[in-house]
Scaffold this motif. Structure first.
Motif, PDB file in Angstrom:
ATOM      1  N   ALA A  16      15.942   0.572  12.951  1.00 36.08           N
ATOM      2  CA  ALA A  16      15.216  -0.266  12.701  1.00 36.08           C
ATOM      3  C   ALA A  16      13.844  -0.295  13.331  1.00 36.08           C
ATOM      4  N   LEU A  17      13.992   0.207  14.645  1.00 36.20           N
ATOM      5  CA  LEU A  17      12.572   0.221  15.348  1.00 36.20           C
ATOM      6  C   LEU A  17      11.400   1.199  14.734  1.00 36.20           C
ATOM      7  N   VAL A  18      12.089   2.324  14.531  1.00 36.14           N
ATOM      8  CA  VAL A  18      11.343   3.360  13.869  1.00 36.14           C
ATOM      9  C   VAL A  18      11.051   2.777  12.298  1.00 36.14           C
ATOM     10  N   VAL A  19      11.467   2.109  11.622  1.00 34.93           N
ATOM     11  CA  VAL A  19      11.274   1.458  10.331  1.00 34.93           C
ATOM     12  C   VAL A  19      10.106   0.380  10.576  1.00 34.93           C
ATOM     13  N   LEU A  20      10.212  -0.242  11.411  1.00 30.42           N
ATOM     14  CA  LEU A  20       9.499  -1.345  12.023  1.00 30.42           C
ATOM     15  C   LEU A  20       8.023  -0.790  12.436  1.00 30.42           C
ATOM     16  N   ALA A  21       8.007   0.322  13.034  1.00 30.71           N
ATOM     17  CA  ALA A  21       6.792   1.020  13.678  1.00 30.71           C
ATOM     18  C   ALA A  21       6.081   1.794  12.350  1.00 30.71           C
ATOM     19  N   LEU A  22       6.849   2.281  11.593  1.00 30.57           N
ATOM     20  CA  LEU A  22       6.112   2.977  10.337  1.00 30.57           C
ATOM     21  C   LEU A  22       5.536   1.892   9.537  1.00 30.57           C
ATOM     22  N   ILE A  23       6.202   0.458   9.573  1.00 33.43           N
ATOM     23  CA  ILE A  23       5.512  -0.355   8.477  1.00 33.43           C
ATOM     24  C   ILE A  23       4.134  -1.057   9.411  1.00 33.43           C
ATOM     25  N   VAL A  24       4.312  -1.079  10.742  1.00 33.35           N
ATOM     26  CA  VAL A  24       3.185  -1.567  11.425  1.00 33.35           C
ATOM     27  C   VAL A  24       1.901  -0.555  11.460  1.00 33.35           C
ATOM     28  N   LEU A  25       2.514   0.702  11.549  1.00 36.54           N
ATOM     29  CA  LEU A  25       1.404   2.100  11.334  1.00 36.54           C
ATOM     30  C   LEU A  25       0.739   1.895  10.031  1.00 36.54           C
ATOM     31  N   ALA A  26       1.534   1.779   8.937  1.00 33.65           N
ATOM     32  CA  ALA A  26       1.016   1.859   7.363  1.00 33.65           C
ATOM     33  C   ALA A  26       0.012   0.371   7.299  1.00 33.65           C
ATOM     34  N   TRP A  27       0.392  -0.688   7.691  1.00 34.63           N
ATOM     35  CA  TRP A  27      -0.345  -1.880   7.883  1.00 34.63           C
ATOM     36  C   TRP A  27      -1.797  -1.716   8.733  1.00 34.63           C
ATOM     37  N   GLY A  28      -1.824  -1.244   9.657  1.00 36.48           N
ATOM     38  CA  GLY A  28      -2.626  -0.784  10.450  1.00 36.48           C
ATOM     39  C   GLY A  28      -3.631   0.239   9.749  1.00 36.48           C
ATOM     40  N   ILE A  29      -3.261   1.404   9.189  1.00 41.75           N
ATOM     41  CA  ILE A  29      -4.046   2.318   8.346  1.00 41.75           C
ATOM     42  C   ILE A  29      -4.696   1.536   7.327  1.00 41.75           C
ATOM     43  N   ALA A  30      -3.934   0.910   6.492  1.00 40.94           N
ATOM     44  CA  ALA A  30      -4.349   0.140   5.272  1.00 40.94           C
ATOM     45  C   ALA A  30      -5.497  -0.739   5.670  1.00 40.94           C
ATOM     46  N   ALA A  31      -5.418  -1.578   6.776  1.00 44.45           N
ATOM     47  CA  ALA A  31      -6.306  -2.544   7.485  1.00 44.45           C
ATOM     48  C   ALA A  31      -7.696  -1.792   7.743  1.00 44.45           C
ATOM     49  N   ARG A  32      -7.541  -0.809   8.265  1.00 44.88           N
ATOM     50  CA  ARG A  32      -8.599   0.096   8.896  1.00 44.88           C
ATOM     51  C   ARG A  32      -9.345   0.747   7.576  1.00 44.88           C
ATOM     52  N   GLY A  33      -8.554   1.251   6.666  1.00 43.80           N
ATOM     53  CA  GLY A  33      -9.373   1.706   5.371  1.00 43.80           C
ATOM     54  C   GLY A  33     -10.054   0.690   4.569  1.00 43.80           C
ATOM     55  N   SER A  34      -9.372  -0.571   4.520  1.00 49.98           N
ATOM     56  CA  SER A  34     -10.012  -1.649   3.634  1.00 49.98           C
ATOM     57  C   SER A  34     -11.300  -2.084   4.423  1.00 49.98           C
ATOM     58  N   LEU A  35     -11.046  -1.840   5.709  1.00 48.81           N
ATOM     59  CA  LEU A  35     -12.527  -2.418   6.618  1.00 48.81           C
ATOM     60  C   LEU A  35     -13.531  -1.379   6.505  1.00 48.81           C
ATOM     61  N   ARG A  36     -13.226  -0.187   6.391  1.00 51.86           N
ATOM     62  CA  ARG A  36     -14.103   1.024   6.312  1.00 51.86           C
ATOM     63  C   ARG A  36     -14.611   0.854   4.436  1.00 51.86           C
ATOM     64  N   ARG A  37     -13.948   0.518   3.671  1.00 51.95           N
ATOM     65  CA  ARG A  37     -14.342   0.521   2.319  1.00 51.95           C
ATOM     66  C   ARG A  37     -15.401  -0.754   1.998  1.00 51.95           C
ATOM     67  N   LEU A  38     -14.937  -1.696   2.783  1.00 56.38           N
ATOM     68  CA  LEU A  38     -15.824  -3.033   2.744  1.00 56.38           C
ATOM     69  C   LEU A  38     -17.138  -2.755   3.469  1.00 56.38           C
ATOM     70  N   GLY A  39     -17.083  -2.053   4.488  1.00 54.45           N
ATOM     71  CA  GLY A  39     -18.262  -1.626   5.411  1.00 54.45           C
ATOM     72  C   GLY A  39     -19.274  -0.825   4.529  1.00 54.45           C
ATOM     73  N   ALA A  40     -18.586   0.114   4.036  1.00 57.49           N
ATOM     74  CA  ALA A  40     -19.437   1.178   3.188  1.00 57.49           C
ATOM     75  C   ALA A  40     -20.138   0.259   1.900  1.00 57.49           C
ATOM     76  N   THR A  41     -19.464  -0.680   1.389  1.00 58.21           N
ATOM     77  CA  THR A  41     -19.956  -1.440   0.057  1.00 58.21           C
ATOM     78  C   THR A  41     -21.002  -2.247   0.706  1.00 58.21           C
ATOM     79  N   VAL A  42     -20.767  -2.768   1.944  1.00 55.21           N
ATOM     80  CA  VAL A  42     -21.956  -3.779   2.560  1.00 55.21           C
ATOM     81  C   VAL A  42     -23.336  -2.677   2.794  1.00 55.21           C
ATOM     82  N   ASP A  43     -22.928  -1.797   3.302  1.00 45.92           N
ATOM     83  CA  ASP A  43     -23.984  -0.760   3.465  1.00 45.92           C
ATOM     84  C   ASP A  43     -24.813  -0.338   2.365  1.00 45.92           C
ATOM     85  N   GLU A  44     -24.102  -0.091   1.285  1.00 48.05           N
ATOM     86  CA  GLU A  44     -24.684   0.146   0.153  1.00 48.05           C
ATOM     87  C   GLU A  44     -25.730  -1.039  -0.357  1.00 48.05           C
ATOM     88  N   ARG A  45     -24.988  -2.173  -0.389  1.00 51.45           N
ATOM     89  CA  ARG A  45     -25.764  -3.343  -0.832  1.00 51.45           C
ATOM     90  C   ARG A  45     -27.054  -3.673   0.112  1.00 51.45           C
TER      91      ARG A  45
END
Length: 185
Positions: A16-45
């Motif tokens: 259960a702890l491993v599954v929870l850690a994987l979920i948190v890791l995936a959530w963090g990676i998705a958040a970072r990717g989303s923030l980077r994509r939005l940052g790149a869009t703002v830079d283009e604008r």
């Protein structure tokens, strides 16, 4: 009722702890990717807005040809400051100065006959201003969205890697209000 094996309980908890850690890791990676994509869009604008603003010099050239030496010098200084500015706040201040310097030339071009270089430059500047305003709104919307997203968890952990918060681009138009238009007949 039969008691559960203690080793089975440990494995269930670890799983259960491993599954929870994987979920948190995936959530963090998705958040970072989303923030980077939005940052790149703002830079283009931002790049698009800066390019639009810097095109003003070429469009205003016919107006500057009819200006006096002092006005041409002021305009050259204002355009140089606009081109050198790299942050939204500095570019907005330089843009306000360019507008202040060009205002009398644009007003004088209003009395020129249709089809003249000055009248065409005035119309081209109006079109360019409309385009710049649309790009400014687009950039500010993206910057506002990026800044808001960077304040939420888990993206807040990665905000420093995307240069957040972003400055807004707001031109001070108080000079336009402080000096009423001059009407010549």
């Amino acid at each position: 009722m039969e008691a559960m094996d203690p080793l089975l309980i440990v494995w269930i908890v670890v799983g259960a702890l491993v599954v929870l850690a994987l979920i948190v890791l995936a959530w963090g990676i998705a958040a970072r990717g989303s923030l980077r994509r939005l940052g790149a869009t703002v830079d283009e604008r931002w790049a698009s807005l800066a390019t639009t603003l810097e095109r003003r010099r070429a469009v205003a050239e016919p107006l500057l040809a009819t200006a006096g030496e002092q006005q041409r010098t002021q305009a050259a200084d204002a355009f140089t400051a606009l081109e050198r500015a790299d942050r939204p706040g500095a570019k907005a201040a330089a843009e306000g100065e360019v507008q202040r310097v060009l205002r009398p030339l644009v007003q004088a071009a209003g009395s020129q006959p249709a089809g003249s270089d000055a009248a065409e430059a005035r119309a081209a500047l109006a079109t360019l201003d409309d385009d710049a305003q649309a790009r400014r709104r687009d950039y500010n919307t993206g910057a506002r969205e990026l800044n808001a997203k960077a304040r939420r968890f888990p993206a807040s952990m990665f905000a420093g890697s995307v240069s957040v918060p972003r400055e807004f681009f707001e031109v001070d138009h108080t000079g336009a209000v402080a000096e009423p238009p001059r009407i010549q007949f």
